[in-house]
Design a protein around this motif. Sequence first.
Motif, PDB file in Angstrom:
ATOM      1  N   ARG A 256     -10.391  60.684  25.649  1.00 57.04           N
ATOM      2  CA  ARG A 256     -11.067  61.201  24.452  1.00 57.04           C
ATOM      3  C   ARG A 256     -11.960  60.133  23.830  1.00 57.04           C
ATOM      4  NH1 ARG A 256      -6.429  63.786  22.455  1.00 57.04           N
ATOM      5  NH2 ARG A 256      -5.916  61.906  21.350  1.00 57.04           N
ATOM      6  N   GLN A 257     -11.603  58.874  24.003  1.00 56.82           N
ATOM      7  CA  GLN A 257     -12.407  57.763  23.476  1.00 56.82           C
ATOM      8  C   GLN A 257     -13.443  57.285  24.491  1.00 56.82           C
ATOM      9  OE1 GLN A 257      -9.247  55.016  22.690  1.00 56.82           O
ATOM     10  NE2 GLN A 257      -8.735  55.929  20.707  1.00 56.82           N
ATOM     11  N   ALA A 258     -13.101  57.342  25.782  1.00 56.90           N
ATOM     12  CA  ALA A 258     -13.967  56.791  26.826  1.00 56.90           C
ATOM     13  C   ALA A 258     -15.224  57.632  27.057  1.00 56.90           C
ATOM     14  CB  ALA A 258     -13.185  56.659  28.133  1.00 56.90           C
ATOM     15  N   ILE A 259     -15.114  58.946  26.955  1.00 55.48           N
ATOM     16  CA  ILE A 259     -16.280  59.800  27.215  1.00 55.48           C
ATOM     17  C   ILE A 259     -17.388  59.564  26.186  1.00 55.48           C
ATOM     18  CG2 ILE A 259     -17.085  62.194  27.282  1.00 55.48           C
ATOM     19  CD1 ILE A 259     -14.488  62.878  28.789  1.00 55.48           C
ATOM     20  N   PRO A 260     -17.109  59.605  24.878  1.00 54.42           N
ATOM     21  CA  PRO A 260     -18.185  59.302  23.920  1.00 54.42           C
ATOM     22  C   PRO A 260     -18.759  57.893  24.094  1.00 54.42           C
ATOM     23  CG  PRO A 260     -16.396  60.432  22.809  1.00 54.42           C
ATOM     24  CD  PRO A 260     -15.903  60.083  24.189  1.00 54.42           C
ATOM     25  N   ALA A 261     -17.906  56.923  24.431  1.00 55.38           N
ATOM     26  CA  ALA A 261     -18.388  55.552  24.640  1.00 55.38           C
ATOM     27  C   ALA A 261     -19.339  55.493  25.830  1.00 55.38           C
ATOM     28  CB  ALA A 261     -17.209  54.604  24.850  1.00 55.38           C
ATOM     29  N   ALA A 262     -19.029  56.209  26.899  1.00 58.66           N
ATOM     30  CA  ALA A 262     -19.904  56.232  28.079  1.00 58.66           C
ATOM     31  C   ALA A 262     -21.234  56.905  27.745  1.00 58.66           C
ATOM     32  CB  ALA A 262     -19.209  56.952  29.239  1.00 58.66           C
ATOM     33  N   ILE A 263     -21.183  57.971  26.959  1.00 59.59           N
ATOM     34  CA  ILE A 263     -22.421  58.645  26.559  1.00 59.59           C
ATOM     35  C   ILE A 263     -23.276  57.711  25.712  1.00 59.59           C
ATOM     36  CG2 ILE A 263     -23.377  60.525  25.160  1.00 59.59           C
ATOM     37  CD1 ILE A 263     -20.962  62.218  26.146  1.00 59.59           C
ATOM     38  N   ARG A 264     -22.654  56.977  24.795  1.00 58.12           N
ATOM     39  CA  ARG A 264     -23.411  56.016  23.972  1.00 58.12           C
ATOM     40  C   ARG A 264     -24.084  54.960  24.859  1.00 58.12           C
ATOM     41  NH1 ARG A 264     -22.212  57.250  18.867  1.00 58.12           N
ATOM     42  NH2 ARG A 264     -20.084  57.843  18.402  1.00 58.12           N
ATOM     43  N   ARG A 265     -23.351  54.467  25.860  1.00 56.98           N
ATOM     44  CA  ARG A 265     -23.944  53.481  26.765  1.00 56.98           C
ATOM     45  C   ARG A 265     -25.135  54.093  27.514  1.00 56.98           C
ATOM     46  NH1 ARG A 265     -18.440  52.223  27.302  1.00 56.98           N
ATOM     47  NH2 ARG A 265     -18.245  53.422  29.236  1.00 56.98           N
ATOM     48  N   GLY A 266     -24.987  55.358  27.927  1.00 56.48           N
ATOM     49  CA  GLY A 266     -26.088  56.039  28.597  1.00 56.48           C
ATOM     50  C   GLY A 266     -27.291  56.206  27.684  1.00 56.48           C
ATOM     51  N   LEU A 267     -27.041  56.517  26.416  1.00 52.75           N
ATOM     52  CA  LEU A 267     -28.132  56.688  25.454  1.00 52.75           C
ATOM     53  C   LEU A 267     -28.792  55.344  25.130  1.00 52.75           C
ATOM     54  CD1 LEU A 267     -26.571  59.318  23.016  1.00 52.75           C
ATOM     55  CD2 LEU A 267     -28.226  59.709  24.860  1.00 52.75           C
ATOM     56  N   GLU A 268     -28.005  54.286  25.089  1.00 51.56           N
ATOM     57  CA  GLU A 268     -28.569  52.962  24.844  1.00 51.56           C
ATOM     58  C   GLU A 268     -29.424  52.525  26.028  1.00 51.56           C
ATOM     59  OE1 GLU A 268     -25.073  50.694  23.963  1.00 51.56           O
ATOM     60  OE2 GLU A 268     -25.038  51.373  21.869  1.00 51.56           O
ATOM     61  N   ARG A 269     -29.008  52.901  27.232  1.00 51.01           N
ATOM     62  CA  ARG A 269     -29.753  52.573  28.442  1.00 51.01           C
ATOM     63  C   ARG A 269     -31.073  53.345  28.505  1.00 51.01           C
ATOM     64  NH1 ARG A 269     -29.702  55.325  32.746  1.00 51.01           N
ATOM     65  NH2 ARG A 269     -30.529  54.521  34.663  1.00 51.01           N
ATOM     66  N   THR A 270     -31.064  54.588  28.029  1.00 53.46           N
ATOM     67  CA  THR A 270     -32.247  55.452  28.045  1.00 53.46           C
ATOM     68  C   THR A 270     -32.417  56.048  26.642  1.00 53.46           C
ATOM     69  OG1 THR A 270     -31.612  56.015  30.313  1.00 53.46           O
ATOM     70  CG2 THR A 270     -33.382  57.302  29.336  1.00 53.46           C
ATOM     71  N   PRO A 271     -32.967  55.273  25.702  1.00 53.00           N
ATOM     72  CA  PRO A 271     -33.048  55.738  24.310  1.00 53.00           C
ATOM     73  C   PRO A 271     -33.919  56.983  24.117  1.00 53.00           C
ATOM     74  CG  PRO A 271     -34.117  53.595  24.564  1.00 53.00           C
ATOM     75  CD  PRO A 271     -33.474  53.912  25.864  1.00 53.00           C
ATOM     76  N   GLU A 272     -34.791  57.287  25.075  1.00 54.20           N
ATOM     77  CA  GLU A 272     -35.622  58.489  24.953  1.00 54.20           C
ATOM     78  C   GLU A 272     -34.755  59.744  24.824  1.00 54.20           C
ATOM     79  OE1 GLU A 272     -35.996  56.427  27.830  1.00 54.20           O
ATOM     80  OE2 GLU A 272     -37.442  55.179  26.766  1.00 54.20           O
ATOM     81  N   ILE A 273     -33.578  59.712  25.447  1.00 54.50           N
ATOM     82  CA  ILE A 273     -32.672  60.864  25.361  1.00 54.50           C
ATOM     83  C   ILE A 273     -32.242  61.063  23.907  1.00 54.50           C
ATOM     84  CG2 ILE A 273     -30.465  61.840  26.103  1.00 54.50           C
ATOM     85  CD1 ILE A 273     -30.732  60.094  28.649  1.00 54.50           C
ATOM     86  N   ALA A 274     -31.899  59.969  23.252  1.00 49.05           N
ATOM     87  CA  ALA A 274     -31.477  60.062  21.846  1.00 49.05           C
ATOM     88  C   ALA A 274     -32.611  60.579  20.976  1.00 49.05           C
ATOM     89  CB  ALA A 274     -30.995  58.705  21.347  1.00 49.05           C
TER      90      ALA A 274
END
Length: 138
Positions: A106-124
Motif C-alpha cells: 500500500r505504501q510502495a505503489i504510490p512511492a513507485a508512481i511518484r518516482r515515475g512522475l519525477e522521472r517524467t514530469p510531463e506526466i504530472a
Amino acid sequence: MLDAMNGQLPLRQPCPPGACDCGREALLADPHGDVRILLLTRQEEQRLLQRLEQLKDLADLQHMQQRMYEQLGLRLSIAPGFNEVRSMRGLDIRIAGQPGLCRKTRQAIPAAIRRGLERTPEIAWRLLDSFDLLGGSH
C-alpha cells in the motif's frame, strides 16, 4: 504460472505475524472474498513497481490504473492535494482499502508512481492539466 502440484495460481506468502494488517487470513476464509490481490506475489510486486517507475505518459499511467483494477482489484486514485502542488509530493496518490493488500505494498505503489512522475514530469503536468489546475497555460 500455475502451481504444478495443485493446478492453482501461486498466492502471496503471508506476512510475518504482527507485521501487517492486511487481513489475508480473513480474506481466504471468506468464500465470497475477492482474492485477486493475493495473486500479487512479492516477485510480481517488484515487476509492478518497476513498471510504475517507467511510465511513458499519462495514457500509460491510466492504462496501468485500469490493469491494476482488472487484475488485482486495486482502486488507485491520483489527484492534486489540498495544498499547492509544488512537487510530486503535492499529488494525492491513494489506494482504496482492500482486504489482503499488504501494508508495505500500500505504501510502495504510490512511492513507485511518484518516482515515475519525477522521472517524467510531463506526466504530472498532463495530470494536473486534466484537473484544469494549470488553466491551459503550459
